[in-house]
Design a protein around this motif. Structure first.
Motif, PDB file in Angstrom:
ATOM      1  N   GLY A   1      -7.095   3.765   4.562  1.00 49.91           N
ATOM      2  CA  GLY A   1      -6.748   3.637   3.152  1.00 49.91           C
ATOM      3  C   GLY A   1      -6.890   4.949   2.408  1.00 49.91           C
ATOM      4  O   GLY A   1      -6.393   6.003   2.852  1.00 49.91           O
TER       5      GLY A   1
ATOM      6  N   TYR B   1       0.820  -1.211   0.000  1.00 52.60           N
ATOM      7  CA  TYR B   1       0.000   0.000   0.000  1.00 52.60           C
ATOM      8  C   TYR B   1       0.858   1.268   0.000  1.00 52.60           C
ATOM      9  O   TYR B   1       0.334   2.360  -0.143  1.00 52.60           O
TER      10      TYR B   1
ATOM     11  N   ALA C   1      -2.428   1.123  13.258  1.00 48.63           N
ATOM     12  CA  ALA C   1      -3.482   1.117  14.281  1.00 48.63           C
ATOM     13  C   ALA C   1      -2.900   0.703  15.635  1.00 48.63           C
ATOM     14  O   ALA C   1      -3.351   1.170  16.680  1.00 48.63           O
ATOM     15  N   GLN C   2      -1.868  -0.167  15.607  1.00 49.24           N
ATOM     16  CA  GLN C   2      -1.273  -0.621  16.867  1.00 49.24           C
ATOM     17  C   GLN C   2      -0.642   0.550  17.620  1.00 49.24           C
ATOM     18  O   GLN C   2      -0.674   0.608  18.834  1.00 49.24           O
TER      19      GLN C   2
ATOM     20  N   ASP D   1      -3.761   5.697   8.854  1.00 49.94           N
ATOM     21  CA  ASP D   1      -3.223   4.632   7.985  1.00 49.94           C
ATOM     22  C   ASP D   1      -1.701   4.757   7.969  1.00 49.94           C
ATOM     23  O   ASP D   1      -1.178   5.867   7.957  1.00 49.94           O
ATOM     24  N   PRO D   2      -1.000   3.601   7.937  1.00 47.49           N
ATOM     25  CA  PRO D   2       0.465   3.680   7.913  1.00 47.49           C
ATOM     26  C   PRO D   2       1.028   3.984   6.525  1.00 47.49           C
ATOM     27  O   PRO D   2       2.225   4.274   6.410  1.00 47.49           O
TER      28      PRO D   2
ATOM     29  N   THR E   1     -12.258  -1.067   8.361  1.00 50.25           N
ATOM     30  CA  THR E   1     -13.073  -1.582   7.255  1.00 50.25           C
ATOM     31  C   THR E   1     -12.216  -2.145   6.130  1.00 50.25           C
ATOM     32  O   THR E   1     -10.983  -2.085   6.177  1.00 50.25           O
TER      33      THR E   1
ATOM     34  N   TYR F   1      -6.295   1.647  -6.125  1.00 41.55           N
ATOM     35  CA  TYR F   1      -7.136   1.068  -5.069  1.00 41.55           C
ATOM     36  C   TYR F   1      -8.631   1.374  -5.272  1.00 41.55           C
ATOM     37  O   TYR F   1      -9.474   0.482  -5.193  1.00 41.55           O
TER      38      TYR F   1
ATOM     39  N   GLY G   1      -6.878   2.223   9.583  1.00 38.51           N
ATOM     40  CA  GLY G   1      -6.642   1.577   8.291  1.00 38.51           C
ATOM     41  C   GLY G   1      -7.574   2.181   7.258  1.00 38.51           C
ATOM     42  O   GLY G   1      -8.184   1.457   6.464  1.00 38.51           O
TER      43      GLY G   1
HETATM   44  C1  LIG Z   1      -7.737  -3.246   2.167  1.00 40.19           C
HETATM   45  S1  LIG Z   1      -7.228  -1.645   2.621  1.00 40.19           S
HETATM   46  C2  LIG Z   1      -8.703  -1.020   3.376  1.00 40.19           C
HETATM   47  C3  LIG Z   1      -8.804   0.468   3.255  1.00 40.19           C
HETATM   48  C4  LIG Z   1     -10.128   1.073   3.713  1.00 40.19           C
HETATM   49  N1  LIG Z   1     -10.397   0.800   5.094  1.00 40.19           N
HETATM   50  C5  LIG Z   1     -11.264   0.573   2.857  1.00 40.19           C
HETATM   51  O1  LIG Z   1     -12.237   0.054   3.388  1.00 40.19           O
HETATM   52  O2  LIG Z   1     -11.206   0.769   1.642  1.00 40.19           O
HETATM   53  C6  LIG Z   1      -6.198  -1.971   4.007  1.00 40.19           C
HETATM   54  C7  LIG Z   1      -5.539  -0.736   4.581  1.00 40.19           C
HETATM   55  O3  LIG Z   1      -4.984  -1.076   5.850  1.00 40.19           O
HETATM   56  C8  LIG Z   1      -3.766  -0.396   5.977  1.00 40.19           C
HETATM   57  N2  LIG Z   1      -2.949  -1.066   6.997  1.00 40.19           N
HETATM   58  C9  LIG Z   1      -2.001  -2.015   6.840  1.00 40.19           C
HETATM   59  N3  LIG Z   1      -1.478  -2.358   8.025  1.00 40.19           N
HETATM   60  C10 LIG Z   1      -2.112  -1.599   8.953  1.00 40.19           C
HETATM   61  C11 LIG Z   1      -2.007  -1.458  10.352  1.00 40.19           C
HETATM   62  N4  LIG Z   1      -1.148  -2.189  11.056  1.00 40.19           N
HETATM   63  N5  LIG Z   1      -2.793  -0.553  10.988  1.00 40.19           N
HETATM   64  C12 LIG Z   1      -3.674   0.179  10.279  1.00 40.19           C
HETATM   65  N6  LIG Z   1      -3.823   0.086   8.946  1.00 40.19           N
HETATM   66  C13 LIG Z   1      -3.049  -0.786   8.300  1.00 40.19           C
HETATM   67  C14 LIG Z   1      -3.165  -0.387   4.598  1.00 40.19           C
HETATM   68  O4  LIG Z   1      -2.172   0.616   4.448  1.00 40.19           O
HETATM   69  C15 LIG Z   1      -4.416  -0.168   3.743  1.00 40.19           C
HETATM   70  O5  LIG Z   1      -4.615   1.199   3.507  1.00 40.19           O
END
Ligand SMILES: C[S@@+](CC[C@H](N)C(=O)[O-])C[C@H]1O[C@@H](n2cnc3c(N)ncnc32)[C@H](O)[C@@H]1O
Length: 237
Positions: free
Chosen positions: A42, A3, A86-87, A61-62, A101, A12, A40
């Motif tokens: 995105g 990502y 998120a951690q 988001d990271p 989500t 995306y 997260g």
């Molecule tokens: C499948 S996308 C979902 C994005 C958005 N929530 C959506 O519904 O479209 C997953 C997202 O989680 C993020 N992500 C990955 N590791 C994460 C973490 N440890 N904490 C929070 N977000 C994270 C990614 O960067 C990415 O933007």
């Protein structure tokens, strides 16, 4: 999925347009303005839609590349964007609603990471507030359902998904994109914990499950048939 890659972040929204899951989370937030934390987030589609409705939204988001796309959307100026996992997220305030989500919960491959995220949720939730997130039901045969999937997407984008491995609760796959000016490939692993396993982690975090739905119409969860496990949780005690 990488990502952090600018082109993956650009693709995306083409690969993941607005859908019934986003409608579900909007309805959970409701129409009365409240504070929402999206972990997260995105490319921020849900955050911006919530902000348009008058909610006070923080998107975390990271991946800087995903947040760059998010910041360029209508209503993005009303959202607070934070680059963090998120951690690790920590803020001196609490929220009425915390969501995760797009199956972002499944990116958390260990109990330690999933628990750390649930503790972030617990630590930032107002009394009377709610947590909502989903994970795919491991009882569904996802390897069969995904197989080698090819999708023709708008703008001449072709997405190919290929399963590369299965290991206990995890499935690994390769996603390739072909587009008019090039091609790229990225790898992902997702975890598929059971309802019972996630409920045990929720309990350990100091939250308690209020509802579990099996689809985006708030249908009840059915262990074998439901594709989704959608949790609504609140503060324990
Ligand atoms: C499948 S996308 C979902 C994005 C958005 N929530 C959506 O519904 O479209 C997953 C997202 O989680 C993020 N992500 C990955 N590791 C994460 C973490 N440890 N904490 C929070 N977000 C994270 C990614 O960067 C990415 O933007």
């Amino acid at each position: 999925m990488d990502y952090q890659h600018a082109q993956i972040a650009e693709f995306y929204d083409i690969a993941n347009p607005w859908a019934e899951d986003a409608d579900f989370y909007l309805s959970v937030a409701g129409l009365r303005p409240c504070s929402v934390l999206d972990l997260g987030c995105g490319t921020g589609t849900l955050c911006c839609a919530l902000a348009e409705l008058g909610h006070r939204v923080t998107g975390v988001d990271p991946a800087a590349a995903m947040l760059t796309v998010a910041r360029n959307k209508p209503h993005a100026e009303r959202v607070e964007w934070v680059e963090s996992s998120a951690q690790r997220y920590k803020a001196p305030r609490r929220f009425d609603l915390i969501v995760m989500t797009g199956h972002a919960f499944q990116i958390l491959l260990t109990d330690a990471d999933a628990l750390a995220v649930l503790k972030t949720m617990r630590g930032h939730l107002k009394q009377g507030g709610r947590v909502a997130f989903e994970t795919r039901n491991p009882r569904v045969d996802w390897v069969d359902a995904w197989g080698e999937r090819v999708r023709m997407l708008p703008g001449g984008l072709i997405e190919t998904l290929e399963i590369t491995g299965e290991d206990g609760e995890s499935i690994s796959f390769r996603t390739s994109y072909r587009f008019p000016t090039g091609a790229l490939t990225t790898s992902s692993t997702l975890r598929f914990p059971s309802r019972e396993h996630v409920e045990a982690l929720i309990a350990r975090s100091g939250l308690v499950v209020r509802d579990v739905f099996g689809d985006w119409n708030s249908g009840s969860f059915e262990a074998v048939r439901s594709r989704e496990i959608i949790f609504i949780a609140q503060m324990a005690g």
